[in-house]
Design an enzyme around this catalytic site. Structure first.
Site, mmCIF file in Angstrom:
data_model
loop_
_atom_site.group_PDB
_atom_site.id
_atom_site.type_symbol
_atom_site.label_atom_id
_atom_site.label_comp_id
_atom_site.label_asym_id
_atom_site.label_seq_id
_atom_site.Cartn_x
_atom_site.Cartn_y
_atom_site.Cartn_z
ATOM 1 N N SER A 146 0.855 -1.180 0.000
ATOM 2 C CA SER A 146 0.000 0.000 0.000
ATOM 3 C C SER A 146 0.897 1.237 0.000
ATOM 4 O O SER A 146 1.831 1.333 0.797
ATOM 5 C CB SER A 146 -0.889 0.000 1.247
ATOM 6 O OG SER A 146 -1.688 1.152 1.286
ATOM 7 N N GLY B 15 2.623 2.896 -5.176
ATOM 8 C CA GLY B 15 2.432 3.581 -6.454
ATOM 9 C C GLY B 15 1.604 2.836 -7.480
ATOM 10 O O GLY B 15 1.488 3.283 -8.622
ATOM 11 N N LYS B 16 1.007 1.730 -7.097
ATOM 12 C CA LYS B 16 0.228 0.925 -8.051
ATOM 13 C C LYS B 16 -0.870 1.732 -8.727
ATOM 14 O O LYS B 16 -0.962 1.775 -9.957
ATOM 15 C CB LYS B 16 -0.408 -0.289 -7.346
ATOM 16 C CG LYS B 16 0.561 -1.241 -6.697
ATOM 17 C CD LYS B 16 -0.144 -2.362 -5.959
ATOM 18 C CE LYS B 16 -1.081 -1.891 -4.864
ATOM 19 N NZ LYS B 16 -0.423 -1.159 -3.767
ATOM 20 N N SER C 117 -2.429 -7.664 -3.774
ATOM 21 C CA SER C 117 -2.306 -9.107 -4.060
ATOM 22 C C SER C 117 -1.068 -9.690 -3.376
ATOM 23 O O SER C 117 -0.105 -10.039 -4.042
ATOM 24 C CB SER C 117 -2.315 -9.391 -5.561
ATOM 25 O OG SER C 117 -1.517 -8.510 -6.306
#
EC number: 2.7.1.25
Length: 199
Positions: free
Chosen positions: A36, A39-40, A108
């Protein structure tokens, strides 16, 4: 375990290859994984815009957004996290069959679950994008103030703090978000897609 019985798969008269040909690009699933705050979502949003501006048909699935609807009955237990990724994997497969480039932004945390998604897609369609950043860097960013809540004891089972994150062992793309800007990350991923003749 499949509970449905007496069901039949109905094939389309339009193939995936025909859709890809019409779109002018191949379909892949860019699977963003990382802690978390790594930068996804930020990178996938910028990449989606860049692909759109190039005329590439893509769609983004984001962890928080999906939990507002499709997965709003799932929490953050290991079992629910597994089911969350299973469902997203199936949705990603449908979008891939539609000829789109799918961008998924999900922590994930379990390697086994990511590998399962890779297995249900065709060879070469699963592109694991590891947004690499240390817990310290993610905690310093803390865009949703989640780390602050964890440290205050308001959140339990938080990935990277008191729940595990299994980093990819051999991802197709590693984006070091402590060293690279969002723009550089987008360029890196687009370069990969060009090199692989996806776009």
């Amino acid at each position: 375990m499949v509970k449905s019985q007496n069901i039949t798969w109905h094939d389309s008269e339009v193939t995936k290859n025909e859709r890809q040909e019409k779109n002018g690009h191949k379909s892949v699933v860019l699977w963003f994984t990382g802690l978390s705050g790594s930068g996804k979502s930020t990178i996938s949003v910028a990449l989606e815009k860049a692909l759109f501006e190039r005329g590439v048909r893509s769609y983004r699935l984001d962890g928080d957004n999906i939990r507002h609807g499709l997965n709003n009955n799932l929490g953050f237990s290991p079992e629910d996290r597994k089911e969350n990724i299973r469902r997203i994997g199936e949705v990603s497969k449908l979008l891939s069959d539609a000829g789109l480039i799918t961008l998924t932004a999900f922590i994930s945390p379990y390697r086994e679950d990511r590998d399962h998604v890779r297995e249900i897609l065709e060879d070469g369609e699963f592109v694991e994008v590891y947004t690499k950043a240390s817990v310290a860097a993610c905690e310093e960013r803390d865009p949703k103030q989640l780390y602050k809540k964890v440290r205050a004891g308001e959140i339990k089972n938080f990935t990277g703090i008191d729940a595990p994150y299994e980093a990819p062992e051999d991802p197709e793309i590693i984006v070091d978000t402590e060293e690279n800007s969002v723009e550089e990350a987008v360029e890196q991923i687009i370069q990969y897609l060009e090199d692989q003749k996806v776009i």
